[in-house]
Design a protein around this motif. Structure first.
Motif, PDB file in Angstrom:
ATOM      1  N   ALA A 261      25.023   3.584  -0.904  1.00  0.00           N
ATOM      2  CA  ALA A 261      24.255   4.747  -0.436  1.00  0.00           C
ATOM      3  C   ALA A 261      22.766   4.581  -0.717  1.00  0.00           C
ATOM      4  CB  ALA A 261      24.786   6.018  -1.102  1.00  0.00           C
ATOM      5  N   ASN A 262      22.429   4.117  -1.932  1.00  0.00           N
ATOM      6  CA  ASN A 262      21.018   3.919  -2.289  1.00  0.00           C
ATOM      7  C   ASN A 262      20.368   2.847  -1.425  1.00  0.00           C
ATOM      8  OD1 ASN A 262      21.284   5.846  -4.250  1.00  0.00           O
ATOM      9  ND2 ASN A 262      21.465   4.388  -5.962  1.00  0.00           N
ATOM     10  N   SER A 263      21.131   1.802  -1.129  1.00  0.00           N
ATOM     11  CA  SER A 263      20.602   0.707  -0.299  1.00  0.00           C
ATOM     12  C   SER A 263      20.294   1.204   1.107  1.00  0.00           C
ATOM     13  CB  SER A 263      21.606  -0.443  -0.242  1.00  0.00           C
ATOM     14  OG  SER A 263      21.817  -0.978  -1.527  1.00  0.00           O
ATOM     15  N   LEU A 264      21.211   2.005   1.653  1.00  0.00           N
ATOM     16  CA  LEU A 264      20.998   2.556   2.997  1.00  0.00           C
ATOM     17  C   LEU A 264      19.783   3.469   3.028  1.00  0.00           C
ATOM     18  CD1 LEU A 264      24.674   3.407   4.051  1.00  0.00           C
ATOM     19  CD2 LEU A 264      23.170   1.717   5.127  1.00  0.00           C
ATOM     20  N   GLU A 265      19.660   4.343   2.033  1.00  0.00           N
ATOM     21  CA  GLU A 265      18.520   5.259   1.990  1.00  0.00           C
ATOM     22  C   GLU A 265      17.204   4.492   1.879  1.00  0.00           C
ATOM     23  OE1 GLU A 265      19.309   7.789  -1.309  1.00  0.00           O
ATOM     24  OE2 GLU A 265      20.847   8.980  -0.268  1.00  0.00           O
ATOM     25  N   SER A 266      17.180   3.501   1.024  1.00  0.00           N
ATOM     26  CA  SER A 266      15.959   2.709   0.826  1.00  0.00           C
ATOM     27  C   SER A 266      15.594   1.930   2.080  1.00  0.00           C
ATOM     28  CB  SER A 266      16.148   1.748  -0.348  1.00  0.00           C
ATOM     29  OG  SER A 266      16.466   2.457  -1.524  1.00  0.00           O
ATOM     30  N   PHE A 267      16.614   1.341   2.720  1.00  0.00           N
ATOM     31  CA  PHE A 267      16.381   0.580   3.951  1.00  0.00           C
ATOM     32  C   PHE A 267      15.815   1.477   5.041  1.00  0.00           C
ATOM     33  CE2 PHE A 267      18.143  -0.339   8.173  1.00  0.00           C
ATOM     34  CZ  PHE A 267      17.482  -1.530   8.453  1.00  0.00           C
ATOM     35  N   ILE A 268      16.408   2.643   5.233  1.00  0.00           N
ATOM     36  CA  ILE A 268      15.954   3.566   6.290  1.00  0.00           C
ATOM     37  C   ILE A 268      14.543   4.061   5.997  1.00  0.00           C
ATOM     38  CG2 ILE A 268      16.372   5.808   7.375  1.00  0.00           C
ATOM     39  CD1 ILE A 268      19.390   5.287   6.879  1.00  0.00           C
ATOM     40  N   ALA A 269      14.293   4.443   4.737  1.00  0.00           N
ATOM     41  CA  ALA A 269      12.962   4.944   4.372  1.00  0.00           C
ATOM     42  C   ALA A 269      11.905   3.868   4.570  1.00  0.00           C
ATOM     43  CB  ALA A 269      12.971   5.423   2.919  1.00  0.00           C
ATOM     44  N   GLY A 270      12.188   2.660   4.073  1.00  0.00           N
ATOM     45  CA  GLY A 270      11.232   1.561   4.217  1.00  0.00           C
ATOM     46  C   GLY A 270      10.982   1.206   5.669  1.00  0.00           C
ATOM     47  N   SER A 271      12.041   1.204   6.481  1.00  0.00           N
ATOM     48  CA  SER A 271      11.903   0.862   7.905  1.00  0.00           C
ATOM     49  C   SER A 271      11.041   1.881   8.637  1.00  0.00           C
ATOM     50  CB  SER A 271      13.280   0.776   8.563  1.00  0.00           C
ATOM     51  OG  SER A 271      14.061  -0.237   7.977  1.00  0.00           O
ATOM     52  N   ILE A 272      11.292   3.166   8.375  1.00  0.00           N
ATOM     53  CA  ILE A 272      10.526   4.221   9.056  1.00  0.00           C
ATOM     54  C   ILE A 272       9.051   4.149   8.683  1.00  0.00           C
ATOM     55  CG2 ILE A 272      10.177   6.725   9.192  1.00  0.00           C
ATOM     56  CD1 ILE A 272      13.233   7.020   8.920  1.00  0.00           C
ATOM     57  N   ILE A 273       8.772   3.958   7.398  1.00  0.00           N
ATOM     58  CA  ILE A 273       7.371   3.862   6.950  1.00  0.00           C
ATOM     59  C   ILE A 273       6.693   2.647   7.578  1.00  0.00           C
ATOM     60  CG2 ILE A 273       5.877   3.469   4.953  1.00  0.00           C
ATOM     61  CD1 ILE A 273       7.977   5.042   3.290  1.00  0.00           C
ATOM     62  N   ALA A 274       7.368   1.507   7.551  1.00  0.00           N
ATOM     63  CA  ALA A 274       6.783   0.272   8.095  1.00  0.00           C
ATOM     64  C   ALA A 274       6.553   0.378   9.600  1.00  0.00           C
ATOM     65  CB  ALA A 274       7.699  -0.916   7.786  1.00  0.00           C
ATOM     66  N   ILE A 275       7.503   0.972  10.310  1.00  0.00           N
ATOM     67  CA  ILE A 275       7.356   1.140  11.764  1.00  0.00           C
ATOM     68  C   ILE A 275       6.175   2.051  12.072  1.00  0.00           C
ATOM     69  CG2 ILE A 275       8.438   2.152  13.822  1.00  0.00           C
ATOM     70  CD1 ILE A 275      11.153   1.198  12.585  1.00  0.00           C
ATOM     71  N   ALA A 276       6.020   3.100  11.278  1.00  0.00           N
ATOM     72  CA  ALA A 276       4.885   4.009  11.474  1.00  0.00           C
ATOM     73  C   ALA A 276       3.563   3.266  11.279  1.00  0.00           C
ATOM     74  CB  ALA A 276       4.977   5.186  10.505  1.00  0.00           C
ATOM     75  N   PHE A 277       3.503   2.428  10.237  1.00  0.00           N
ATOM     76  CA  PHE A 277       2.290   1.629  10.007  1.00  0.00           C
ATOM     77  C   PHE A 277       2.074   0.642  11.149  1.00  0.00           C
ATOM     78  CE2 PHE A 277       2.036   3.144   5.690  1.00  0.00           C
ATOM     79  CZ  PHE A 277       0.702   2.938   5.338  1.00  0.00           C
ATOM     80  N   ARG A 278       3.176   0.023  11.590  1.00  0.00           N
ATOM     81  CA  ARG A 278       3.070  -0.999  12.640  1.00  0.00           C
ATOM     82  C   ARG A 278       2.525  -0.406  13.935  1.00  0.00           C
ATOM     83  NH1 ARG A 278       5.401  -6.359  14.002  1.00  0.00           N
ATOM     84  NH2 ARG A 278       4.183  -6.790  15.846  1.00  0.00           N
ATOM     85  N   LEU A 279       2.912   0.815  14.247  1.00  0.00           N
ATOM     86  CA  LEU A 279       2.500   1.440  15.498  1.00  0.00           C
ATOM     87  C   LEU A 279       1.189   2.225  15.377  1.00  0.00           C
ATOM     88  CD1 LEU A 279       5.941   2.771  16.795  1.00  0.00           C
ATOM     89  CD2 LEU A 279       4.736   0.689  17.471  1.00  0.00           C
ATOM     90  N   THR A 280       0.656   2.288  14.163  1.00  0.00           N
ATOM     91  CA  THR A 280      -0.589   3.035  13.953  1.00  0.00           C
ATOM     92  C   THR A 280      -1.789   2.188  14.350  1.00  0.00           C
ATOM     93  OG1 THR A 280       0.373   4.276  12.129  1.00  0.00           O
ATOM     94  CG2 THR A 280      -2.019   4.226  12.258  1.00  0.00           C
ATOM     95  N   ARG A 281      -2.731   2.798  15.031  1.00  0.00           N
ATOM     96  CA  ARG A 281      -3.938   2.092  15.450  1.00  0.00           C
ATOM     97  C   ARG A 281      -4.995   2.177  14.351  1.00  0.00           C
ATOM     98  NH1 ARG A 281      -5.156   3.337  21.792  1.00  0.00           N
ATOM     99  NH2 ARG A 281      -3.020   3.288  22.559  1.00  0.00           N
ATOM    100  N   PHE A 282      -5.049   1.150  13.504  1.00  0.00           N
ATOM    101  CA  PHE A 282      -6.108   1.104  12.511  1.00  0.00           C
ATOM    102  C   PHE A 282      -7.377   0.500  13.115  1.00  0.00           C
ATOM    103  CE2 PHE A 282      -3.704   1.184   8.237  1.00  0.00           C
ATOM    104  CZ  PHE A 282      -3.209   2.419   8.591  1.00  0.00           C
ATOM    105  N   GLY A 283      -7.198  -0.368  14.048  1.00  0.00           N
ATOM    106  CA  GLY A 283      -8.306  -1.009  14.727  1.00  0.00           C
ATOM    107  C   GLY A 283      -7.695  -1.706  15.914  1.00  0.00           C
ATOM    108  N   THR A 284      -7.959  -1.251  17.111  1.00  0.00           N
ATOM    109  CA  THR A 284      -7.214  -1.751  18.260  1.00  0.00           C
ATOM    110  C   THR A 284      -7.992  -2.757  19.060  1.00  0.00           C
ATOM    111  OG1 THR A 284      -8.034  -0.082  19.796  1.00  0.00           O
ATOM    112  CG2 THR A 284      -6.124   0.499  18.458  1.00  0.00           C
TER     113      THR A 284
END
Length: 649
Positions: free
Chosen positions: A142-165
């Motif tokens: 359960a902890n592994s799934l929660e951590s994986f989902i949380a990390g993936s969502i945060i990373a995807i948000a960063f990946r799609l964020t325009r810091f400098g396009t």
């Protein structure tokens, strides 16, 4: 220090890699903290691992909405990997068979959908991590799934964020060049014109450097937006620059100030209007002064103006999505299935990777689980998307890995303060991303240094375990490298690609020499290179694709003959003084043909490029024979583009 700065600017001229690396590093740190909150130490590893592989993932094609769908698919498949991989792994031979089938499917997915292949590839990393983590006593599903989902969502948000396009870079660079062109136009009759022209030329060349290295292709699609469109604008603005330089003499020699002032004002206004493209406004071009010029007796000047105004329209059309910027052959499912043969390089690479990983999993299943999994990680890290790239980068990657590991071991033994060591780890993570698109040896050295230091930080004093894991990864490197040489080896693949790449600049030079230059010398060089290329094809072991390779050769040979005919015809026009009024239009057309060879070369080297969808509408020359020859050349270029996927590096 100057050499270091020059080296960094060479591979990252516009700081794309710097921006990307900062964003990736911040994402990994935040994901690590979030994972630690949800699942402790192993949760931190899961979350940080998701962030790392999401940022190492090559850019997905399509709109933001499409990318979000694929990232959601990654999360779903990652959840399945965490749920079932640890269970299936216990069935030894069954898991080995499953791994072989799965890895083959991952490789074959490239034939159907490249985005799918990229997602399936990073899911592998989550599966391998689960095999390792699930063997730890502290592992919790359960902890592994929660951590994986949380990390993936945060990373995807960063990946799609325009810091400098890249979109901002395009707007900024094209606006700068347009400002230079506006200044040139406003001062076209003054002494200051030459200095302004020199400044514009320098700016264009600086921007071009961005597109001469693969640093223009590594980033996520939010950082690099429409790079093909950007290079299209740059080359068209360069055409305008050359036209203004060529036309300056008319503004000095023609004694009609009213007409010249009207034209000068209209040209300047049109350049200002083109700037609107880059600030999301409509551009309205005027041709009133051009109509006046058409009624005059200045035939040569009129021809030059027609070419200049056509460039204005071309850029405006490009801004309205009327340019086909990339040539992509669409494949049906039936065609993709038909391509699954042992002669297909994608299929070969898929089988090679599948066999390598399966061997590692067999070791994991019947020997030491950790040894086998880390060997598999080495195999996957080393494998490239073609046997050619694996062979070319193999030794460099192994050298880089040894250098990176050595550097890490030195730091591990020298830096004893834990906080300072953690800071060094963050810096190494940053460098692993920053050097991602530098030469293979540098990239692998940075990655392995970061990997070793982070793994050492996680294990604390168990440095001997770090040594063992690094040896496992190096074994995986060697296994992948050996497989690239033993399985499906095609020694002429490198020769074919190199011969083709060497030909393209020569055809560009031959095109440019039609009007001015040493045409006969360029033609002799082409003739010798074509002969060598033909010999390489006929001696090749790629029998299945022999017909396609020969088709490329035939079209290149035809283009050489057509350019020769064009040269003879234009020389006859020169002798009868009939070329004067059509020279600027012909120059523009020749430049398109020449640039197309450059774009074909960029495409093969996986650099930004563009191409036109309808060349007949782009030809400005009105002479029937010239137009016919140019269109015949363009047709053969299209055929070459359609076949050149064979030689893409």
């Amino acid at each position: 220090m100057q050499k270091v700065v020059k080296f960094l600017n060479h591979y990252d001229p516009s700081w794309f890699a710097l921006n990307y690396s900062i964003k990736a590093t911040i994402s990994i740190l935040i994901c690590g903290f979030a994972g630690n909150f949800f699942g402790g130490f192993l949760g931190m590893v899961y979350a940080a691992n998701s962030s790392m592989i999401i940022f190492f993932l090559a850019s997905l094609d399509g709109s933001t909405k499409i990318k979000i769908y694929y990232f959601l698919l990654y999360i779903i498949l990652g959840i399945f990997a965490i749920l079932f991989v640890s269970t299936i792994f216990k069935f030894s031979w069954l898991f080995c068979f499953f791994t072989l089938i799965w890895m083959i499917f991952v490789g074959f997915s490239t034939l159907f959908n490249q985005n799918l292949n990229k997602i399936l590839t990073i899911v592998n990393a989550t599966g391998l991590l689960t095999i390792i983590a699930s063997n730890q006593s502290s592992w919790n599903l359960a902890n592994s799934l929660e951590s994986f989902i949380a990390g993936s969502i945060i990373a995807i948000a960063f990946r799609l964020t325009r810091f400098g396009t890249y979109g901002k870079f395009t707007k900024k660079s094209c606006t700068m060049v347009l400002d230079d062109l506006i200044n040139m136009s406003q001062n076209i009759s003054d002494k200051e014109f030459l200095n302004l022209a020199k400044q514009c030329d320098e700016h264009i060349n600086e921007i071009k450097k961005v597109f001469t290295h693969k640093s223009s292709t590594i980033k996520d699609a939010r950082l690099i937006i429409h790079h093909s469109r950007a290079i299209f604008y740059l080359y068209k603005l360069e055409d305008i620059y050359h036209l203004l330089v060529a036309m300056q003499r008319y503004f000095k020699s023609i004694k009609n100030p009213n007409l010249l002032n009207a034209l000068n004002s209209e040209i300047t206004n049109n350049l200002i209007q083109l700037k609107n493209i880059f600030i999301d406004k409509n551009s309205i071009l005027k041709i009133d002064a051009l109509k006046l010029a058409r009624q005059s007796d200045y035939e040569i000047f009129k021809a030059s103006l027609e070419v200049l105004y056509s460039k204005f329209e071309l850029i405006k059309d490009g801004g309205e999505d009327k340019i086909a910027l990339e040539f992509k052959e669409k494949k049906s499912l039936k065609k993709a299935i038909k391509d699954i043969t042992l002669h297909n390089p994608i299929v070969q690479n898929s089988l090679r990777l599948a066999i390598g990983v399966s061997i590692a999993i067999i070791i994991a299943s019947f020997g030491d689980v950790h040894n086998g999994v880390w060997i598999a990680i080495g195999v996957i890290s080393m494998s490239k998307d073609s046997s050619y790239m694996t062979k070319i980068t193999g030794i460099a990657n192994i050298k880089g890995a040894l250098i990176g590991i050595t550097l890490a071991f030195v730091l591990i033994h020298i830096v004893v303060n834990e906080n300072l060591f953690a800071l060094f780890c963050v810096v190494c993570i940053f460098l692993a991303f920053y050097f991602k698109n530098f030469p293979p040896a540098y990239a692998m050295a940075a990655f392995m240094c970061a990997f070793t230091m982070v793994y050492s930080l996680i294990l604390g004093n168990a440095i001997s375990v770090v040594y063992i894991r690094i040896i496992d990864i190096l074994i995986g490197f060697i296994l992948s490298f050996v497989a690239a040489f033993i399985l499906f080896r095609h020694t002429n693949e490198i020769k074919l690609s190199n011969s083709y790449i060497n030909l393209l600049p020569k055809f560009k030079n031959l095109s440019n020499s039609v009007i001015q230059g040493r045409f006969s010398i360029e033609q002799n060089a082409i003739s010798n290179s074509l002969t060598n290329y033909h010999n390489t094809i006929t001696q090749s072991d790629r029998n299945k694709e022999l017909k396609r390779y020969l088709e490329i050769y035939k079209n290149l040979h035809d283009i050489s003959s057509l350019l020769s005919n064009l040269k003879v015809y234009t020389d006859s026009l020169k002798q009868s003084n009939k070329l004067i009024t059509t020279k600027d239009a012909l120059n523009s057309d020749i430049n398109i043909i020449s640039t197309r060879f450059e774009m074909i070369e960029k495409r093969v080297n996986k650099l930004p490029y563009y191409s036109y969808d309808n060349m007949e509408d782009r030809i400005l020359s009105q002479d029937i024979k010239i137009k016919f020859l140019l269109l015949e050349i363009a047709k053969r270029q299209d055929r070459i583009i359609a076949q050149s996927d064979l030689l893409i590096r």
